[in-house]
Each structure stands twice: as C-alpha cells, then as structure tokens.
Design a protein around this motif. Sequence first.
Motif, PDB file in Angstrom:
ATOM      1  N   PHE A  46       0.576  -1.437  -0.432  1.00 10.01           N
ATOM      2  CA  PHE A  46       0.109   0.490  -0.049  1.00 10.01           C
ATOM      3  C   PHE A  46       0.634   1.424  -0.019  1.00 10.01           C
ATOM      4  N   HIS A  47       2.138   0.783   0.159  1.00 14.83           N
ATOM      5  CA  HIS A  47       2.899   1.929   0.319  1.00 14.83           C
ATOM      6  C   HIS A  47       3.325   2.274  -1.562  1.00 14.83           C
ATOM      7  N   GLY A  48       3.204   1.437  -1.903  1.00 15.09           N
ATOM      8  CA  GLY A  48       3.647   1.688  -3.801  1.00 15.09           C
ATOM      9  C   GLY A  48       5.229   0.987  -3.637  1.00 15.09           C
ATOM     10  N   THR A  49       5.696   0.659  -2.473  1.00 20.83           N
ATOM     11  CA  THR A  49       6.606  -0.065  -2.648  1.00 20.83           C
ATOM     12  C   THR A  49       6.984  -2.221  -2.610  1.00 20.83           C
ATOM     13  N   LEU A  50       7.358  -2.576  -2.852  1.00 23.88           N
ATOM     14  CA  LEU A  50       7.543  -3.717  -3.721  1.00 23.88           C
ATOM     15  C   LEU A  50       7.130  -4.163  -2.009  1.00 23.88           C
ATOM     16  N   HIS A  51       6.253  -5.183  -1.893  1.00 21.40           N
ATOM     17  CA  HIS A  51       5.997  -6.154  -0.624  1.00 21.40           C
ATOM     18  C   HIS A  51       7.620  -6.868   0.156  1.00 21.40           C
ATOM     19  N   GLY A  52       7.306  -6.751   0.910  1.00 18.96           N
ATOM     20  CA  GLY A  52       8.846  -7.415   1.686  1.00 18.96           C
ATOM     21  C   GLY A  52       8.041  -9.721   1.984  1.00 18.96           C
ATOM     22  N   GLY A  53       6.872  -9.480   1.625  1.00 19.87           N
ATOM     23  CA  GLY A  53       6.254 -11.067   1.210  1.00 19.87           C
ATOM     24  C   GLY A  53       7.347 -11.098  -0.126  1.00 19.87           C
ATOM     25  N   ALA A  54       7.309 -10.311  -1.209  1.00 15.52           N
ATOM     26  CA  ALA A  54       7.675 -11.480  -1.922  1.00 15.52           C
ATOM     27  C   ALA A  54       9.028 -11.637  -2.252  1.00 15.52           C
TER      28      ALA A  54
END
Length: 131
Positions: A46-54
């Motif tokens: 939701f911040h527009g950055t790559l999700h850490g989970g990915a």
Amino acid sequence: MSDVPTDLREQINSDPFCELLDIAFVDIDVGTAQAELTVTDELLNFHGTLHGGAIYSLADAAFAAASNSHGDAAVGLESNISYLAAVDVGETLLATAEETHLTDGTGEYEVTVTNGDGDRVATFRGRVYRP
C-alpha cells in the motif's frame, strides 16, 4: 552439469506457489540454487513499494531448492531476512542460496537477493531439518 536428478529438478521447478508469484529457478545444484522474480505492480504494497513478502518468498524459494537438492526431504526450522534497499517496478531480482553448514540432521543456508546491477537488496538466512 548438475548432480541434481532430473525428476527432483522438475519437482522443484513445478512448485505451485512459485508459479503463482512467477518465480523462476535459474540454477539448481547440490547445496546451491538461484531463483529470479521480476517486480510487477501486483507485488507492491500500500506504500507503492515492493512487498517484503515477495522478496521473502523469492529468497525462501531459493533456500528450499538448495536445501532439498541433496535428494532427501529438508523442512524449514527457522529463517530471518534483512531488507537492505528499495526495489522499483520492472527490476528483476536474483536470489542466490548457498549451503553454509551441513550435518546428517540439519543444514544452514545464506541467501543473497540482488537487483539487476548486482546490488544486495536483502539477506536471508535459514536452517532446515533433514528427517
């Protein structure tokens, strides 16, 4: 030429979760593996950055491939990850797993995740149990 049997290589390459995230295995050898993932809009948080989970999933996939490459089942005991840099949409990440310790019952692995320029964006460490 890799010493990993063809049927095991095919089993690792057909991982349904990796297929869902579009994680591809680049190389699998005994005790090592490389996997890659191209960052898409669907992988952003939701911040527009790559999700850490990915990033975690990419590193975990390389970890799983390397730790199971001996042909015996290896199950995760613990893992941790340090996120070091942001990643942009369109970049391709490479996770490289290397076996750092092996006994009859356990194994330890370090996974480095780098961007297309070779800059480290995350470091993952994991241990497995070999039943």
